[in-house]
Design a protein around this motif. Structure first.
Motif, PDB file in Angstrom:
ATOM      1  N   GLU A   1      -2.137  45.025  88.314  1.00 14.07           N
ATOM      2  CA  GLU A   1      -1.860  46.197  87.521  1.00 14.07           C
ATOM      3  C   GLU A   1      -1.426  46.025  86.054  1.00 14.07           C
ATOM      4  O   GLU A   1      -0.516  45.961  85.613  1.00 14.07           O
ATOM      5  N   PRO A   2      -2.263  44.917  85.416  1.00 10.65           N
ATOM      6  CA  PRO A   2      -1.783  44.286  83.958  1.00 10.65           C
ATOM      7  C   PRO A   2      -1.954  45.132  82.998  1.00 10.65           C
ATOM      8  O   PRO A   2      -1.195  44.962  81.895  1.00 10.65           O
TER       9      PRO A   2
ATOM     10  N   GLY B   1       2.387  46.022  74.435  1.00  7.49           N
ATOM     11  CA  GLY B   1       1.056  45.450  74.373  1.00  7.49           C
ATOM     12  C   GLY B   1       0.860  44.121  73.975  1.00  7.49           C
ATOM     13  O   GLY B   1       0.240  43.037  74.614  1.00  7.49           O
ATOM     14  N   GLU B   2       1.883  43.776  72.929  1.00 11.79           N
ATOM     15  CA  GLU B   2       1.848  42.249  72.467  1.00 11.79           C
ATOM     16  C   GLU B   2       2.539  41.348  73.951  1.00 11.79           C
ATOM     17  O   GLU B   2       1.913  40.188  73.918  1.00 11.79           O
ATOM     18  N   ARG B   3       3.516  41.836  74.573  1.00 13.59           N
ATOM     19  CA  ARG B   3       4.239  41.118  75.590  1.00 13.59           C
ATOM     20  C   ARG B   3       3.039  40.710  76.405  1.00 13.59           C
ATOM     21  O   ARG B   3       2.937  39.604  77.237  1.00 13.59           O
ATOM     22  N   GLN B   4       2.335  41.718  76.586  1.00 10.94           N
ATOM     23  CA  GLN B   4       1.242  41.474  77.922  1.00 10.94           C
ATOM     24  C   GLN B   4      -0.059  40.601  77.298  1.00 10.94           C
ATOM     25  O   GLN B   4      -0.462  39.769  78.228  1.00 10.94           O
ATOM     26  N   ARG B   5      -0.199  40.572  76.193  1.00  9.82           N
ATOM     27  CA  ARG B   5      -1.217  39.692  75.758  1.00  9.82           C
ATOM     28  C   ARG B   5      -0.558  38.235  75.767  1.00  9.82           C
ATOM     29  O   ARG B   5      -1.304  37.358  76.035  1.00  9.82           O
ATOM     30  N   VAL B   6       0.712  38.191  75.442  1.00 10.27           N
ATOM     31  CA  VAL B   6       1.422  36.726  75.512  1.00 10.27           C
ATOM     32  C   VAL B   6       1.379  36.369  77.044  1.00 10.27           C
ATOM     33  O   VAL B   6       1.120  34.977  77.066  1.00 10.27           O
ATOM     34  N   ALA B   7       1.486  37.258  77.799  1.00 14.29           N
ATOM     35  CA  ALA B   7       1.584  36.910  79.319  1.00 14.29           C
ATOM     36  C   ALA B   7       0.056  36.367  79.848  1.00 14.29           C
ATOM     37  O   ALA B   7      -0.068  35.707  80.771  1.00 14.29           O
ATOM     38  N   ILE B   8      -0.802  37.026  78.977  1.00 17.21           N
ATOM     39  CA  ILE B   8      -2.419  36.713  79.619  1.00 17.21           C
ATOM     40  C   ILE B   8      -2.511  35.365  78.884  1.00 17.21           C
ATOM     41  O   ILE B   8      -3.208  34.358  79.396  1.00 17.21           O
TER      42      ILE B   8
ATOM     43  N   SER C   1      -3.356  53.547  76.678  1.00 15.27           N
ATOM     44  CA  SER C   1      -5.085  53.082  77.151  1.00 15.27           C
ATOM     45  C   SER C   1      -5.659  51.891  76.188  1.00 15.27           C
ATOM     46  O   SER C   1      -6.430  51.213  76.689  1.00 15.27           O
ATOM     47  N   THR C   2      -5.080  52.184  74.911  1.00 15.10           N
ATOM     48  CA  THR C   2      -5.656  51.454  73.886  1.00 15.10           C
ATOM     49  C   THR C   2      -5.277  49.915  73.997  1.00 15.10           C
ATOM     50  O   THR C   2      -6.141  48.974  74.331  1.00 15.10           O
TER      51      THR C   2
ATOM     52  N   ALA D   1      -7.165  46.593  75.458  1.00 18.07           N
ATOM     53  CA  ALA D   1      -7.259  45.054  74.794  1.00 18.07           C
ATOM     54  C   ALA D   1      -6.984  44.049  75.821  1.00 18.07           C
ATOM     55  O   ALA D   1      -7.709  43.196  75.656  1.00 18.07           O
ATOM     56  N   VAL D   2      -6.192  44.472  76.886  1.00 20.67           N
ATOM     57  CA  VAL D   2      -5.827  43.591  78.011  1.00 20.67           C
ATOM     58  C   VAL D   2      -7.035  43.265  78.683  1.00 20.67           C
ATOM     59  O   VAL D   2      -7.386  41.968  79.019  1.00 20.67           O
TER      60      VAL D   2
END
Lengths: 238, 191
Positions: A169-170, A147-154, A176-177, A181-182
Protein backbone atom coordinates in the motif's frame (compact mmCIF):
# COMPACT_ATOMS: atom_id res chain seq x y z
CA UNK A 1 14.37 -13.24 -16.80
CA UNK A 2 12.33 -13.95 -13.71
CA UNK A 3 13.73 -12.17 -10.66
CA UNK A 4 11.05 -13.33 -8.24
CA UNK A 5 9.47 -16.79 -8.28
CA UNK A 6 6.88 -18.10 -5.85
CA UNK A 7 5.91 -21.73 -6.35
CA UNK A 8 2.90 -23.27 -4.61
CA UNK A 9 3.22 -21.02 -1.57
CA UNK A 10 0.90 -21.82 1.33
CA UNK A 11 0.87 -20.28 4.78
CA UNK A 12 -1.10 -21.29 7.85
CA UNK A 13 -1.03 -19.84 11.35
CA UNK A 14 -1.65 -22.19 14.30
CA UNK A 15 -2.19 -25.93 14.12
CA UNK A 16 -4.99 -28.47 14.13
CA UNK A 17 -8.64 -27.42 14.06
CA UNK A 18 -7.84 -23.83 15.07
CA UNK A 19 -5.35 -23.34 12.22
CA UNK A 20 -5.99 -20.33 10.00
CA UNK A 21 -4.95 -20.58 6.41
CA UNK A 22 -3.63 -17.26 5.11
CA UNK A 23 -2.37 -18.38 1.70
CA UNK A 24 -3.04 -21.44 -0.44
CA UNK A 25 -0.93 -22.68 -3.36
CA UNK A 26 0.10 -19.35 -4.80
CA UNK A 27 2.25 -19.27 -7.93
CA UNK A 28 3.81 -15.99 -8.97
CA UNK A 29 6.61 -15.08 -11.32
CA UNK A 30 7.83 -11.52 -11.85
CA UNK A 31 10.27 -10.77 -14.65
CA UNK A 32 12.93 -8.10 -14.79
CA UNK A 33 11.31 -4.75 -15.58
CA UNK A 34 7.80 -5.89 -14.73
CA UNK A 35 5.30 -4.48 -12.25
CA UNK A 36 2.73 -6.83 -10.75
CA UNK A 37 -0.11 -5.65 -8.51
CA UNK A 38 -1.78 -7.91 -5.96
CA UNK A 39 -5.34 -6.83 -5.18
CA UNK A 40 -7.76 -8.13 -2.63
CA UNK A 41 -9.76 -7.12 0.41
CA UNK A 42 -8.33 -6.90 3.94
CA UNK A 43 -7.52 -10.36 5.22
CA UNK A 44 -7.15 -11.87 1.74
CA UNK A 45 -3.46 -12.61 2.32
CA UNK A 46 -1.89 -9.79 0.29
CA UNK A 47 0.54 -8.57 2.92
CA UNK A 48 1.45 -12.12 3.98
CA UNK A 49 2.32 -12.88 0.37
CA UNK A 50 4.59 -9.84 0.27
CA UNK A 51 6.42 -10.67 3.50
CA UNK A 52 7.01 -14.24 2.29
CA UNK A 53 8.24 -12.95 -1.09
CA UNK A 54 10.61 -10.65 0.78
CA UNK A 55 11.95 -13.46 3.05
CA UNK A 56 10.60 -11.68 6.13
CA UNK A 57 8.39 -14.68 6.87
CA UNK A 58 8.63 -18.41 6.10
CA UNK A 59 5.92 -20.16 4.08
CA UNK A 60 4.35 -23.30 5.56
CA UNK A 61 5.00 -24.98 2.23
CA UNK A 62 6.18 -24.02 -1.22
CA UNK A 63 9.28 -22.33 -2.50
CA UNK A 64 10.53 -18.78 -3.07
CA UNK A 65 13.42 -17.94 -5.38
CA UNK A 66 14.92 -14.47 -5.75
CA UNK A 67 17.26 -13.71 -8.63
CA UNK A 68 17.52 -17.45 -9.27
CA UNK A 69 18.46 -18.41 -5.69
CA UNK A 70 16.06 -20.53 -3.64
CA UNK A 71 15.45 -19.16 -0.14
CA UNK A 72 14.93 -22.65 1.25
CA UNK A 73 18.61 -23.51 0.96
CA UNK A 74 19.83 -20.22 2.40
CA UNK A 75 21.24 -19.65 5.87
CA UNK A 76 19.83 -16.85 8.03
CA UNK A 77 22.89 -14.75 7.25
CA UNK A 78 22.52 -15.28 3.52
CA UNK A 79 18.87 -14.26 3.71
CA UNK A 80 19.74 -11.15 5.67
CA UNK A 81 22.35 -10.25 3.05
CA UNK A 82 19.77 -10.82 0.30
CA UNK A 83 17.32 -8.52 2.07
CA UNK A 84 19.98 -5.81 2.40
CA UNK A 85 21.33 -6.03 -1.13
CA UNK A 86 18.69 -7.29 -3.47
CA UNK A 87 15.26 -6.48 -2.07
CA UNK A 88 13.79 -3.05 -1.45
CA UNK A 89 10.73 -2.60 0.76
CA UNK A 90 8.21 0.24 0.73
CA UNK A 91 5.60 0.44 3.47
CA UNK A 92 2.46 2.52 3.83
CA UNK A 93 3.83 4.39 6.83
CA UNK A 94 7.24 5.12 5.21
CA UNK A 95 9.34 3.70 8.10
CA UNK A 96 12.02 6.40 7.85
CA UNK A 97 14.24 6.86 10.90
CA UNK A 98 13.39 10.29 12.38
CA UNK A 99 16.92 11.08 13.60
CA UNK A 100 18.49 10.69 10.15
CA UNK A 101 18.29 13.06 7.17
CA UNK A 102 16.71 11.94 3.89
CA UNK A 103 20.18 11.17 2.45
CA UNK A 104 21.22 9.25 5.59
CA UNK A 105 17.99 7.23 5.53
CA UNK A 106 18.58 6.29 1.90
CA UNK A 107 22.25 5.43 2.52
CA UNK A 108 21.52 3.35 5.63
CA UNK A 109 20.91 -0.04 3.92
CA UNK A 110 24.27 0.28 2.16
CA UNK A 111 26.11 1.23 5.35
CA UNK A 112 24.53 -1.74 7.15
CA UNK A 113 25.85 -3.87 4.32
CA UNK A 114 29.41 -2.73 4.97
CA UNK A 115 29.73 -0.05 2.29
CA UNK A 116 31.88 2.85 3.50
CA UNK A 117 29.99 5.85 4.86
CA UNK A 118 31.33 8.10 2.08
CA UNK A 119 30.36 5.74 -0.73
CA UNK A 120 26.99 5.00 0.84
CA UNK A 121 26.31 8.73 1.15
CA UNK A 122 27.22 9.27 -2.51
CA UNK A 123 24.93 6.42 -3.59
CA UNK A 124 22.16 7.84 -1.38
CA UNK A 125 22.49 11.26 -2.96
CA UNK A 126 22.49 9.71 -6.43
CA UNK A 127 19.28 7.78 -5.66
CA UNK A 128 17.62 10.95 -4.36
CA UNK A 129 18.77 12.91 -7.39
CA UNK A 130 17.44 10.24 -9.73
CA UNK A 131 14.02 10.65 -8.13
CA UNK A 132 14.09 14.45 -8.19
CA UNK A 133 14.74 14.81 -4.46
CA UNK A 134 18.28 16.19 -4.44
CA UNK A 135 17.15 19.42 -2.72
CA UNK A 136 15.60 17.41 0.12
CA UNK A 137 18.75 15.42 0.94
CA UNK A 138 19.62 17.34 4.12
CA UNK A 139 16.11 17.44 5.58
CA UNK A 140 14.83 15.25 8.40
CA UNK A 141 11.60 13.25 7.89
CA UNK A 142 9.56 15.68 9.99
CA UNK A 143 10.64 18.48 7.64
CA UNK A 144 9.22 16.63 4.61
CA UNK A 145 5.64 16.34 3.36
CA UNK A 146 3.94 12.93 3.31
CA UNK A 147 4.53 12.63 -0.43
CA UNK A 148 8.22 13.54 -0.06
CA UNK A 149 8.67 11.02 2.77
CA UNK A 150 7.29 8.23 0.63
CA UNK A 151 9.48 9.27 -2.29
CA UNK A 152 12.51 9.15 0.03
CA UNK A 153 11.36 5.68 1.14
CA UNK A 154 11.26 4.61 -2.50
CA UNK A 155 14.75 6.05 -3.08
CA UNK A 156 15.89 3.94 -0.10
CA UNK A 157 14.23 0.86 -1.58
CA UNK A 158 16.06 1.14 -4.90
CA UNK A 159 19.46 2.42 -3.70
CA UNK A 160 22.45 0.32 -4.75
CA UNK A 161 21.84 -2.67 -6.99
CA UNK A 162 18.37 -3.67 -5.81
CA UNK A 163 16.60 -6.03 -8.17
CA UNK A 164 13.28 -6.62 -6.44
CA UNK A 165 10.98 -3.93 -5.03
CA UNK A 166 8.12 -4.96 -2.73
CA UNK A 167 5.58 -2.30 -1.79
CA UNK A 168 2.68 -2.66 0.64
CA UNK A 169 0.00 0.00 0.00
CA UNK A 170 2.72 2.52 -0.95
CA UNK A 171 0.29 5.38 -1.45
CA UNK A 172 -2.17 4.45 1.26
CA UNK A 173 -1.45 7.55 3.31
CA UNK A 174 -1.13 9.94 0.36
CA UNK A 175 -3.51 11.99 -1.76
CA UNK A 176 -4.08 10.89 -5.35
CA UNK A 177 -1.52 13.29 -6.88
CA UNK A 178 1.25 12.03 -4.60
CA UNK A 179 0.01 8.48 -5.06
CA UNK A 180 0.43 8.87 -8.79
CA UNK A 181 3.92 10.31 -8.32
CA UNK A 182 4.84 7.27 -6.21
CA UNK A 183 3.58 4.87 -8.87
CA UNK A 184 5.51 6.73 -11.58
CA UNK A 185 8.66 6.32 -9.48
CA UNK A 186 8.05 2.59 -9.08
CA UNK A 187 7.44 2.34 -12.82
CA UNK A 188 10.70 4.20 -13.49
CA UNK A 189 12.52 1.70 -11.27
CA UNK A 190 10.97 -1.08 -13.37
CA UNK A 191 12.20 0.59 -16.55
CA UNK A 192 15.69 0.35 -15.06
CA UNK A 193 15.21 -3.42 -14.70
CA UNK A 194 13.72 -3.80 -11.22
CA UNK A 195 10.97 -6.41 -10.73
CA UNK A 196 8.25 -4.88 -8.55
CA UNK A 197 5.26 -6.20 -6.64
CA UNK A 198 2.73 -3.74 -5.26
CA UNK A 199 0.08 -4.92 -2.83
CA UNK A 200 -2.96 -2.68 -2.77
CA UNK A 201 -6.72 -2.46 -2.54
CA UNK A 202 -6.61 0.70 -4.67
CA UNK A 203 -7.64 0.19 -8.31
CA UNK A 204 -5.83 3.42 -9.33
CA UNK A 205 -2.52 1.99 -8.16
CA UNK A 206 -3.17 -1.44 -9.61
CA UNK A 207 -3.96 0.08 -13.00
CA UNK A 208 -0.28 1.05 -13.39
CA UNK A 209 0.77 -2.62 -13.30
CA UNK A 210 1.53 -4.91 -16.23
CA UNK A 211 -0.38 -7.67 -14.48
CA UNK A 212 -2.94 -7.68 -11.68
CA UNK A 213 -3.55 -10.73 -9.50
CA UNK A 214 -6.70 -10.94 -7.40
CA UNK A 215 -6.57 -12.70 -4.03
CA UNK A 216 -9.59 -13.92 -2.12
CA UNK A 217 -9.32 -15.88 1.13
CA UNK A 218 -5.66 -16.60 0.44
CA UNK A 219 -6.17 -17.93 -3.07
CA UNK A 220 -5.37 -16.33 -6.40
CA UNK A 221 -8.81 -16.34 -7.97
CA UNK A 222 -8.22 -14.31 -11.10
CA UNK A 223 -5.73 -12.16 -12.96
CA UNK A 224 -5.56 -9.44 -15.58
CA UNK A 225 -2.72 -9.26 -18.06
CA UNK A 226 -4.14 -7.29 -20.98
CA UNK A 227 -2.45 -6.67 -24.26
CA UNK A 228 -2.16 -2.93 -23.78
CA UNK A 229 -1.22 -2.40 -27.40
CA UNK A 230 -4.78 -3.43 -28.25
CA UNK A 231 -6.96 -0.80 -26.58
CA UNK A 232 -10.72 -1.18 -26.49
CA UNK A 233 -11.32 2.42 -25.42
CA UNK A 234 -13.79 4.37 -27.51
CA UNK A 235 -11.54 7.37 -27.96
CA UNK A 236 -9.38 8.40 -30.92
CA UNK A 237 -6.39 8.70 -28.55
CA UNK A 238 -6.45 4.99 -27.66
CA UNK B 1 -22.79 15.94 -22.52
CA UNK B 2 -23.85 19.40 -23.63
CA UNK B 3 -22.33 20.17 -27.02
CA UNK B 4 -24.54 23.26 -27.03
CA UNK B 5 -22.86 24.76 -23.97
CA UNK B 6 -19.39 23.63 -24.97
CA UNK B 7 -19.83 25.59 -28.23
CA UNK B 8 -21.02 28.64 -26.28
CA UNK B 9 -17.90 28.34 -24.11
CA UNK B 10 -15.67 28.30 -27.20
CA UNK B 11 -17.50 31.30 -28.69
CA UNK B 12 -17.07 33.22 -25.43
CA UNK B 13 -13.39 33.56 -26.44
CA UNK B 14 -14.39 35.37 -29.66
CA UNK B 15 -16.10 34.80 -33.03
CA UNK B 16 -15.35 31.46 -34.73
CA UNK B 17 -16.22 29.41 -37.83
CA UNK B 18 -18.00 26.02 -37.69
CA UNK B 19 -14.95 23.98 -38.72
CA UNK B 20 -12.82 25.86 -36.20
CA UNK B 21 -15.39 25.07 -33.47
CA UNK B 22 -15.26 21.37 -34.33
CA UNK B 23 -11.45 21.29 -34.06
CA UNK B 24 -11.36 23.34 -30.87
CA UNK B 25 -14.10 21.23 -29.24
CA UNK B 26 -12.08 18.06 -29.86
CA UNK B 27 -8.81 19.53 -28.60
CA UNK B 28 -10.48 21.12 -25.55
CA UNK B 29 -11.88 17.75 -24.50
CA UNK B 30 -8.52 16.03 -24.87
CA UNK B 31 -9.66 14.56 -28.22
CA UNK B 32 -11.60 11.97 -26.26
CA UNK B 33 -15.02 12.88 -27.71
CA UNK B 34 -15.07 13.19 -31.50
CA UNK B 35 -17.65 15.66 -32.85
CA UNK B 36 -19.30 15.45 -36.25
CA UNK B 37 -19.21 18.71 -38.28
CA UNK B 38 -22.91 18.19 -39.09
CA UNK B 39 -23.68 18.21 -35.38
CA UNK B 40 -21.74 21.48 -35.00
CA UNK B 41 -23.84 23.23 -37.65
CA UNK B 42 -27.13 21.77 -36.37
CA UNK B 43 -26.26 23.00 -32.88
CA UNK B 44 -25.25 26.44 -34.19
CA UNK B 45 -28.58 26.75 -36.04
CA UNK B 46 -30.48 25.94 -32.84
CA UNK B 47 -28.38 28.37 -30.81
CA UNK B 48 -29.06 31.07 -33.41
CA UNK B 49 -32.79 30.26 -33.38
CA UNK B 50 -32.76 30.68 -29.57
CA UNK B 51 -30.92 34.02 -29.82
CA UNK B 52 -27.80 32.71 -28.03
CA UNK B 53 -25.45 33.17 -30.99
CA UNK B 54 -25.54 35.30 -34.15
CA UNK B 55 -23.96 34.58 -37.50
CA UNK B 56 -21.91 37.09 -39.42
CA UNK B 57 -22.77 37.41 -43.06
CA UNK B 58 -20.15 35.74 -45.25
CA UNK B 59 -18.14 38.35 -47.12
CA UNK B 60 -18.17 36.37 -50.36
CA UNK B 61 -20.19 33.42 -51.54
CA UNK B 62 -18.36 30.21 -50.69
CA UNK B 63 -16.49 31.61 -47.70
CA UNK B 64 -17.24 30.29 -44.21
CA UNK B 65 -19.81 31.93 -41.99
CA UNK B 66 -18.56 33.12 -38.60
CA UNK B 67 -20.54 32.99 -35.36
CA UNK B 68 -20.37 35.09 -32.20
CA UNK B 69 -22.03 34.75 -28.81
CA UNK B 70 -24.83 37.17 -27.81
CA UNK B 71 -25.44 38.70 -24.36
CA UNK B 72 -28.23 36.17 -23.84
CA UNK B 73 -25.75 33.42 -24.80
CA UNK B 74 -23.22 34.67 -22.22
CA UNK B 75 -25.92 34.68 -19.54
CA UNK B 76 -27.01 31.16 -20.51
CA UNK B 77 -23.37 29.95 -20.44
CA UNK B 78 -22.74 31.44 -17.00
CA UNK B 79 -25.94 29.92 -15.65
CA UNK B 80 -25.04 26.47 -17.07
CA UNK B 81 -21.49 26.55 -15.64
CA UNK B 82 -22.78 27.27 -12.16
CA UNK B 83 -25.75 24.90 -12.10
CA UNK B 84 -24.91 21.42 -10.76
CA UNK B 85 -26.23 18.61 -12.96
CA UNK B 86 -29.20 16.71 -11.54
CA UNK B 87 -27.79 13.89 -9.42
CA UNK B 88 -30.65 13.59 -6.95
CA UNK B 89 -32.02 10.27 -8.16
CA UNK B 90 -29.70 7.26 -8.58
CA UNK B 91 -29.29 6.21 -12.20
CA UNK B 92 -30.68 2.78 -13.07
CA UNK B 93 -27.19 1.38 -13.34
CA UNK B 94 -26.97 -1.84 -15.35
CA UNK B 95 -24.06 -3.18 -13.30
CA UNK B 96 -25.86 -2.59 -10.00
CA UNK B 97 -28.93 -4.37 -11.36
CA UNK B 98 -26.80 -7.30 -12.56
CA UNK B 99 -25.27 -7.77 -9.09
CA UNK B 100 -28.66 -7.46 -7.38
CA UNK B 101 -30.14 -9.94 -9.86
CA UNK B 102 -27.27 -12.40 -9.30
CA UNK B 103 -28.35 -12.59 -5.65
CA UNK B 104 -31.63 -14.13 -6.67
CA UNK B 105 -30.51 -16.57 -9.36
CA UNK B 106 -30.06 -20.11 -8.00
CA UNK B 107 -26.67 -21.67 -8.64
CA UNK B 108 -24.94 -18.34 -9.41
CA UNK B 109 -22.08 -17.11 -7.21
CA UNK B 110 -22.53 -13.39 -6.77
CA UNK B 111 -18.84 -13.16 -5.80
CA UNK B 112 -17.88 -14.64 -9.18
CA UNK B 113 -20.20 -12.21 -10.96
CA UNK B 114 -18.62 -9.33 -9.03
CA UNK B 115 -15.14 -10.53 -9.98
CA UNK B 116 -16.01 -10.67 -13.71
CA UNK B 117 -17.00 -7.00 -13.59
CA UNK B 118 -14.09 -6.02 -11.35
CA UNK B 119 -11.62 -7.59 -13.77
CA UNK B 120 -13.16 -5.79 -16.74
CA UNK B 121 -13.05 -2.42 -14.95
CA UNK B 122 -9.41 -2.86 -13.93
CA UNK B 123 -8.56 -3.73 -17.53
CA UNK B 124 -10.20 -0.51 -18.69
CA UNK B 125 -8.39 1.46 -15.98
CA UNK B 126 -5.09 -0.04 -17.13
CA UNK B 127 -5.80 1.16 -20.66
CA UNK B 128 -6.64 4.70 -19.49
CA UNK B 129 -3.61 4.80 -17.18
CA UNK B 130 -1.36 3.72 -20.03
CA UNK B 131 -2.63 6.67 -22.12
CA UNK B 132 -1.87 8.97 -19.22
CA UNK B 133 1.61 7.57 -18.84
CA UNK B 134 2.36 8.25 -22.50
CA UNK B 135 0.74 11.61 -23.10
CA UNK B 136 -0.96 13.24 -20.17
CA UNK B 137 2.03 15.13 -18.86
CA UNK B 138 2.09 17.09 -22.08
CA UNK B 139 -1.62 17.75 -22.46
CA UNK B 140 -3.59 19.20 -19.56
CA UNK B 141 -7.11 18.78 -20.95
CA UNK B 142 -6.46 15.16 -21.91
CA UNK B 143 -5.09 14.44 -18.41
CA UNK B 144 -8.22 15.95 -16.84
CA UNK B 145 -10.52 13.83 -18.99
CA UNK B 146 -8.51 10.65 -18.29
CA UNK B 147 -8.55 11.39 -14.54
CA UNK B 148 -12.33 11.84 -14.67
CA UNK B 149 -12.74 8.48 -16.38
CA UNK B 150 -10.34 6.74 -13.98
CA UNK B 151 -12.18 8.10 -10.94
CA UNK B 152 -15.53 7.09 -12.44
CA UNK B 153 -14.31 3.52 -13.03
CA UNK B 154 -12.61 3.45 -9.63
CA UNK B 155 -15.85 4.39 -7.89
CA UNK B 156 -17.51 1.37 -9.48
CA UNK B 157 -14.65 -0.91 -8.40
CA UNK B 158 -15.01 0.45 -4.85
CA UNK B 159 -18.71 -0.28 -4.91
CA UNK B 160 -18.00 -3.85 -6.10
CA UNK B 161 -15.40 -4.29 -3.32
CA UNK B 162 -17.85 -3.00 -0.73
CA UNK B 163 -20.65 -5.20 -2.07
CA UNK B 164 -18.31 -8.22 -2.03
CA UNK B 165 -17.41 -7.60 1.63
CA UNK B 166 -20.96 -6.85 2.67
CA UNK B 167 -22.27 -10.04 1.04
CA UNK B 168 -19.50 -12.09 2.63
CA UNK B 169 -20.35 -10.72 6.08
CA UNK B 170 -24.05 -11.26 5.43
CA UNK B 171 -23.41 -14.91 4.58
CA UNK B 172 -21.51 -15.45 7.84
CA UNK B 173 -23.99 -13.59 10.07
CA UNK B 174 -27.51 -15.08 9.89
CA UNK B 175 -29.20 -11.90 11.14
CA UNK B 176 -27.62 -9.86 8.35
CA UNK B 177 -28.11 -12.65 5.79
CA UNK B 178 -31.86 -12.25 6.06
CA UNK B 179 -31.65 -8.94 4.18
CA UNK B 180 -32.13 -10.71 0.83
CA UNK B 181 -35.89 -10.26 0.55
CA UNK B 182 -35.64 -6.71 1.93
CA UNK B 183 -33.26 -5.76 -0.86
CA UNK B 184 -35.85 -7.14 -3.26
CA UNK B 185 -38.65 -5.12 -1.68
CA UNK B 186 -36.63 -1.93 -1.84
CA UNK B 187 -35.99 -2.43 -5.52
CA UNK B 188 -39.70 -2.89 -6.18
CA UNK B 189 -40.57 0.19 -4.11
CA UNK B 190 -38.12 2.36 -6.05
CA UNK B 191 -39.53 1.27 -9.34
Amino acid sequence: MSLLELHQISKSYGEGPTAVRALAEIDLSVDEGHLVAIMGPSGSGKSTLLTIAGSLEEPTSGEVAIDGASLRAMSRNDKARLRRRTIGYVFQDFNLLPGLTAAENVALPLELDGVSARKAHQAGLAALEQLGLADRAGRYPDQLSGGERQRVAIARSVVGERKVLLADEPSGALDSTNGEAVMRMILDACKRGVAAVVVTHDAHLASWADRVIFLRDGRAVDHVAPDLSDSSLATPRA
Amino acid sequence: MSVRHAILALLSEGPKYGLQLQKEFESSTGEVWPLNIGQVYTTLQRLERDGLVESDEAENEGTQKGFHITDAGSTELSSWLNTPPDMTSPPRDELVIKVLSALRVPGVSVHDVIQVHRRYLIELMQQWTRLKEDEADFDLTFALVVDAELFRLDSVVRWLDTADGRLKRAASEPSVASTGPRLGRRLVVRR
